[in-house]
Motif scaffolding. Structure first.
Motif, short mmCIF file in Angstrom:
data_model
loop_
_atom_site.label_atom_id
_atom_site.label_comp_id
_atom_site.label_asym_id
_atom_site.label_seq_id
_atom_site.Cartn_x
_atom_site.Cartn_y
_atom_site.Cartn_z
N ALA A 122 0.81 -1.34 -0.09
CA ALA A 122 0.03 0.00 0.14
C ALA A 122 0.87 1.18 -0.13
N PHE A 123 0.19 2.52 -0.15
CA PHE A 123 0.98 3.62 -0.23
C PHE A 123 0.21 4.52 0.58
N ALA A 124 1.00 5.17 1.56
CA ALA A 124 0.11 6.27 2.41
C ALA A 124 0.69 7.55 2.33
N LEU A 125 0.50 8.53 1.48
CA LEU A 125 1.10 9.88 1.46
C LEU A 125 -0.02 10.60 2.13
N ALA A 126 -1.35 10.66 1.61
CA ALA A 126 -2.47 11.51 2.09
C ALA A 126 -2.93 11.59 3.53
N GLU A 127 -3.30 12.54 4.08
CA GLU A 127 -3.97 12.30 5.41
C GLU A 127 -5.40 13.20 5.49
N GLY A 155 -4.71 9.38 5.75
CA GLY A 155 -5.99 9.32 5.45
C GLY A 155 -6.16 8.02 4.66
N LEU A 156 -7.27 8.09 3.78
CA LEU A 156 -7.94 6.87 3.12
C LEU A 156 -6.88 6.34 2.53
N CYS A 157 -6.53 4.92 2.49
CA CYS A 157 -5.54 4.17 2.03
C CYS A 157 -5.89 2.85 1.37
N TRP A 158 -5.83 2.73 0.11
CA TRP A 158 -6.00 1.47 -0.58
C TRP A 158 -5.34 0.33 0.15
N ASN A 159 -6.01 -0.72 0.47
CA ASN A 159 -5.24 -2.01 0.90
C ASN A 159 -4.92 -1.79 2.29
N LYS A 200 -16.98 3.75 3.25
CA LYS A 200 -17.92 3.30 2.09
C LYS A 200 -17.77 4.10 0.95
N THR A 201 -17.40 3.62 -0.19
CA THR A 201 -16.76 4.44 -1.23
C THR A 201 -17.81 4.35 -2.46
N LEU A 202 -17.99 5.24 -3.21
CA LEU A 202 -18.80 5.25 -4.23
C LEU A 202 -18.52 4.18 -5.14
N PRO A 208 -10.99 -2.13 -0.62
CA PRO A 208 -11.26 -1.61 0.31
C PRO A 208 -10.22 -0.42 0.94
N ALA A 209 -10.74 0.64 1.25
CA ALA A 209 -9.57 1.83 1.81
C ALA A 209 -10.16 2.27 3.24
N ALA A 210 -9.11 2.56 3.97
CA ALA A 210 -9.42 3.07 5.40
C ALA A 210 -8.23 3.99 5.77
N ARG A 357 -15.18 7.46 -11.53
CA ARG A 357 -15.17 8.93 -11.03
C ARG A 357 -13.94 9.01 -10.10
N PHE A 358 -13.34 7.89 -9.57
CA PHE A 358 -12.30 8.03 -8.59
C PHE A 358 -10.98 8.58 -9.26
N PHE A 359 -10.97 8.39 -10.63
CA PHE A 359 -9.58 8.65 -11.37
C PHE A 359 -9.58 10.03 -11.38
N ILE A 361 -9.72 12.13 -9.00
CA ILE A 361 -9.44 12.43 -7.62
C ILE A 361 -8.03 11.90 -7.25
N GLY A 362 -7.89 10.74 -7.32
CA GLY A 362 -6.62 9.97 -6.94
C GLY A 362 -5.26 10.12 -7.34
N ASN A 363 -4.44 10.27 -6.46
CA ASN A 363 -2.92 10.44 -6.76
C ASN A 363 -2.87 11.98 -7.33
N GLY A 364 -3.74 12.94 -6.90
CA GLY A 364 -3.85 14.07 -7.72
C GLY A 364 -4.98 14.47 -8.23
N THR A 365 -5.76 15.48 -8.05
CA THR A 365 -7.02 15.89 -8.51
C THR A 365 -6.75 16.41 -9.93
N THR A 366 -7.84 16.55 -10.68
CA THR A 366 -7.57 17.20 -11.97
C THR A 366 -7.26 18.51 -11.87
N GLU A 367 -7.35 19.44 -10.95
CA GLU A 367 -7.04 20.58 -10.65
C GLU A 367 -5.56 20.48 -10.50
N ILE A 368 -4.90 19.72 -9.83
CA ILE A 368 -3.53 19.61 -9.29
C ILE A 368 -2.82 19.14 -10.49
N MET A 369 -3.54 18.26 -11.44
CA MET A 369 -2.83 18.05 -12.53
C MET A 369 -2.41 18.98 -13.39
C1 LIG Z 1 -11.10 5.92 -1.76
C2 LIG Z 1 -9.98 6.69 -1.76
C3 LIG Z 1 -8.79 5.91 -1.31
C4 LIG Z 1 -7.63 6.71 -1.06
N1 LIG Z 1 -6.29 6.11 -1.22
C5 LIG Z 1 -5.26 6.79 -0.99
C6 LIG Z 1 -3.83 6.01 -0.93
O1 LIG Z 1 -3.85 4.73 -1.16
N2 LIG Z 1 -2.87 6.68 -0.75
C7 LIG Z 1 -2.86 7.81 -0.64
O2 LIG Z 1 -1.73 8.79 -0.14
N3 LIG Z 1 -3.84 8.81 -0.80
C8 LIG Z 1 -5.18 8.17 -0.96
N4 LIG Z 1 -6.30 8.52 -1.31
C9 LIG Z 1 -6.24 10.18 -0.92
C10 LIG Z 1 -6.38 11.07 -2.54
O3 LIG Z 1 -5.09 10.78 -3.09
C11 LIG Z 1 -6.69 12.43 -2.25
O4 LIG Z 1 -8.21 12.41 -1.72
C12 LIG Z 1 -6.76 13.38 -3.30
O5 LIG Z 1 -5.04 13.60 -3.35
C13 LIG Z 1 -7.26 14.81 -2.97
O6 LIG Z 1 -6.90 15.17 -1.96
P1 LIG Z 1 -8.14 15.83 -0.79
O7 LIG Z 1 -9.03 14.71 -0.60
O8 LIG Z 1 -7.61 15.94 0.53
O9 LIG Z 1 -8.68 16.81 -1.46
P2 LIG Z 1 -8.35 18.46 -1.24
O10 LIG Z 1 -6.94 18.80 -1.31
O11 LIG Z 1 -8.81 19.04 0.09
O12 LIG Z 1 -9.11 19.17 -2.35
C14 LIG Z 1 -10.69 19.34 -2.47
C15 LIG Z 1 -10.83 20.16 -3.69
O13 LIG Z 1 -9.99 21.38 -3.62
C16 LIG Z 1 -9.04 21.44 -4.81
N5 LIG Z 1 -7.86 22.13 -4.60
C17 LIG Z 1 -7.20 21.98 -3.64
N6 LIG Z 1 -5.96 22.68 -3.62
C18 LIG Z 1 -6.19 23.51 -4.84
C19 LIG Z 1 -5.41 24.33 -5.49
N7 LIG Z 1 -4.21 24.68 -4.95
N8 LIG Z 1 -5.86 24.82 -6.73
C20 LIG Z 1 -6.88 24.53 -7.20
N9 LIG Z 1 -7.68 23.53 -6.56
C21 LIG Z 1 -7.39 22.90 -5.50
C22 LIG Z 1 -9.00 19.88 -5.32
O14 LIG Z 1 -8.64 19.79 -6.65
C23 LIG Z 1 -10.31 19.52 -4.97
O15 LIG Z 1 -11.11 19.75 -6.14
C24 LIG Z 1 -7.44 8.17 -1.22
C25 LIG Z 1 -8.71 8.80 -1.53
C26 LIG Z 1 -10.12 8.00 -1.48
C27 LIG Z 1 -11.27 8.82 -1.75
#
Ligand SMILES: Cc1cc2nc3c(=O)[nH]c(=O)nc-3n(C[C@H](O)[C@H](O)[C@H](O)COP(=O)(O)OP(=O)(O)OC[C@H]3O[C@@H](n4cnc5c(N)ncnc54)[C@H](O)[C@@H]3O)c2cc1C
Length: 382
Positions: A122-127, A155-159, A200-202, A208-210, A357-359, A361-369
């Motif tokens: 697993a990989f746990a970066l986010a909180e 934060g949520l972490c797959w596996n 409880k994911t969409l 599973p993530a926790a 829908r997850f893609f 969000i995960g590993n960096g949202t569209t906005e962060i990309m």
């Molecule tokens: C089911 C699930 C499993 C996951 N598994 C893992 C895992 O295994 N390992 C792991 O490390 N992480 C995991 N994650 C976390 C995931 O990578 C983060 O949810 C994701 O990176 C977004 O972070 P956030 O949820 O804190 O959203 P936020 O950072 O709070 O962002 C909320 C919104 O604000 C926008 N936003 C934030 N900052 C900016 C900015 N500067 N400019 C413009 N828009 C901005 C975002 O794009 C988003 O739309 C998981 C998440 C889920 C839901």
């Protein structure tokens, strides 16, 4: 530049694709309904060599390139996106972290079992308080003799619950420019962390993530990955792999949407004809096909450049962004082709719509990309 699959890679893809189609895909709906990790699926793909794909032969792997891992991940995601999410997290993130940053003894002790699928990663970066904003990270690691004491909540972490090895990034001090100094660790099961309730994911419910509570977790000093304080660069490097993983999963789900839409368009009759003969329906199938094909090309190029050691974060972010937006469009169109049935769990379209829908969000949202692309192309001041 040559990122086309060679003959051997194509044969691997075909053989693995057959396993996925015959042994994994038929159980995808049940796996989603069960909302639990499908251990049998993991065993089947382990036997077919999935986890060994990009691990060097000296550590029990097949020594294949990233484009091959991309192709196999795609096939698995087309069969069962949840299983693919769980398995690929281990193969793309955990394996890579240990291979690139682990000591020789750590590689020898962990990689053969990870490559065989006997251990899951697993990989746990986010909180909970630090997703996009990694610098807001609160989890800490403090050196204590021959070990590191970890604290905080990931934060949520797959596996999280099933993993034998979790790659954890934690704060180990204050760095320059108000950035915390981060370090990376291979945290093995039994090190004292606790896993929260399954979220409880969409979608992607077979993965599973926790949350992970690190308080009370102590890791041997030998499990530090790379140098102390190198965690930011390691995290950025691993995120490149994680974004390619997301692109592969998204392309696979788009392919599943295409196959489902095509089959339904050929079988469903309306006004005395298969609905596929109506141009509005056929054009949707064409768009869904493109949703897989074009991002695949971009992502394969990105895999190839990453494999060459190029700094190509913007290309990887572009591939992840395109693949994740296209799969959401593909899943939307697929559901539309199914009409009312698409809105029910009787058709795969509903599940794929939730999975897709997850893609974004995960590993960096569209906005962060978009920010990654701008920073790489327009400079750090952007
Ligand atoms: C089911 C699930 C499993 C996951 N598994 C893992 C895992 O295994 N390992 C792991 O490390 N992480 C995991 N994650 C976390 C995931 O990578 C983060 O949810 C994701 O990176 C977004 O972070 P956030 O949820 O804190 O959203 P936020 O950072 O709070 O962002 C909320 C919104 O604000 C926008 N936003 C934030 N900052 C900016 C900015 N500067 N400019 C413009 N828009 C901005 C975002 O794009 C988003 O739309 C998981 C998440 C889920 C839901």
């Amino acid at each position: 530049m040559d990122f086309a699959l060679n003959k051997d890679q194509k044969e691997l893809q075909t053989a693995f694709g057959k396993v996925c189609a015959a042994d994994i895909a038929p159980g995808a709906a049940a796996a989603d309904a069960a909302a639990s990790l499908q251990i049998d699926n993991l065993k089947k793909i382990a036997r077919a060599g999935y986890f060994a794909t990009a691990v060097p032969e000296e550590f029990g792997g097949k020594g294949e390139e990233l484009v091959t891992l991309f192709a196999l991940t795609e096939s698995l995601a087309a069969a069962c996106p949840g299983t693919a999410m769980a398995a690929s997290t281990s193969a793309w993130l955990c394996n890579t972290a240990i291979l690139k940053y682990g000591s020789e003894s750590l590689k020898k002790s962990l990689l053969p079992a990870l490559a065989a699928g006997e251990k899951l990663g697993a990989f746990a970066l986010a909180e909970p308080g630090a997703g996009s904003d990694i610098n807001a990270m609160a989890a800490t690691a403090v050196k204590d003799g021959d070990s590191w004491k970890l604290d905080g909540v990931k934060g949520l972490c797959w596996n999280a619950a099933a993993a034998d090895v979790i790659i954890v990034i934690a704060k180990t001090g204050d760095g320059a420019d108000a950035q915390p100094a981060l370090s990376a660790f291979a945290v093995e099961k039994g090190c004292g962390y606790t896993v929260g309730e399954q979220a409880k994911t969409l979608g992607l419910r077979a993965a599973p993530a926790a949350n992970i509570d690190l308080s009370g977790c102590a890791v041997p000093a030998a499990n530090l990955l790379g140098a102390e304080g190198a965690g930011w660069d390691i995290a950025m490097d691993l995120l490149d792999y994680g974004r390619l993983q997301m692109a592969a999963l998204a392309v696979g789900v788009s392919t599943a949407c295409f196959m489902a839409a095509k089959e339904h368009a050929e079988a469903r009759m309306a006004f005395g004809k298969p609905i596929g003969v109506f141009q509005e329906v056929a054009f949707k199938a064409a768009d869904i096909y493109i949703a897989a094909d074009v991002p695949r090309l971009l992502a394969n190029q990105a895999c190839w450049r990453k494999q060459q050691g190029e700094n190509c974060a913007h290309l990887i972010a572009s591939a992840k962004l395109l693949a994740s937006q296209k799969v959401v469009e593909a899943a939307h169109k697929c559901l539309q082709v199914f009409g009312g049935k698409g809105y029910t769990a009787d058709a795969p379209a509903e599940r794929l719509y939730r999975d897709a829908r997850f893609f974004e969000i995960g590993n960096g949202t569209t906005e962060i990309m978009r920010q990654v692309i701008c920073k790489d192309l327009l400079g750090a001041d952007f």
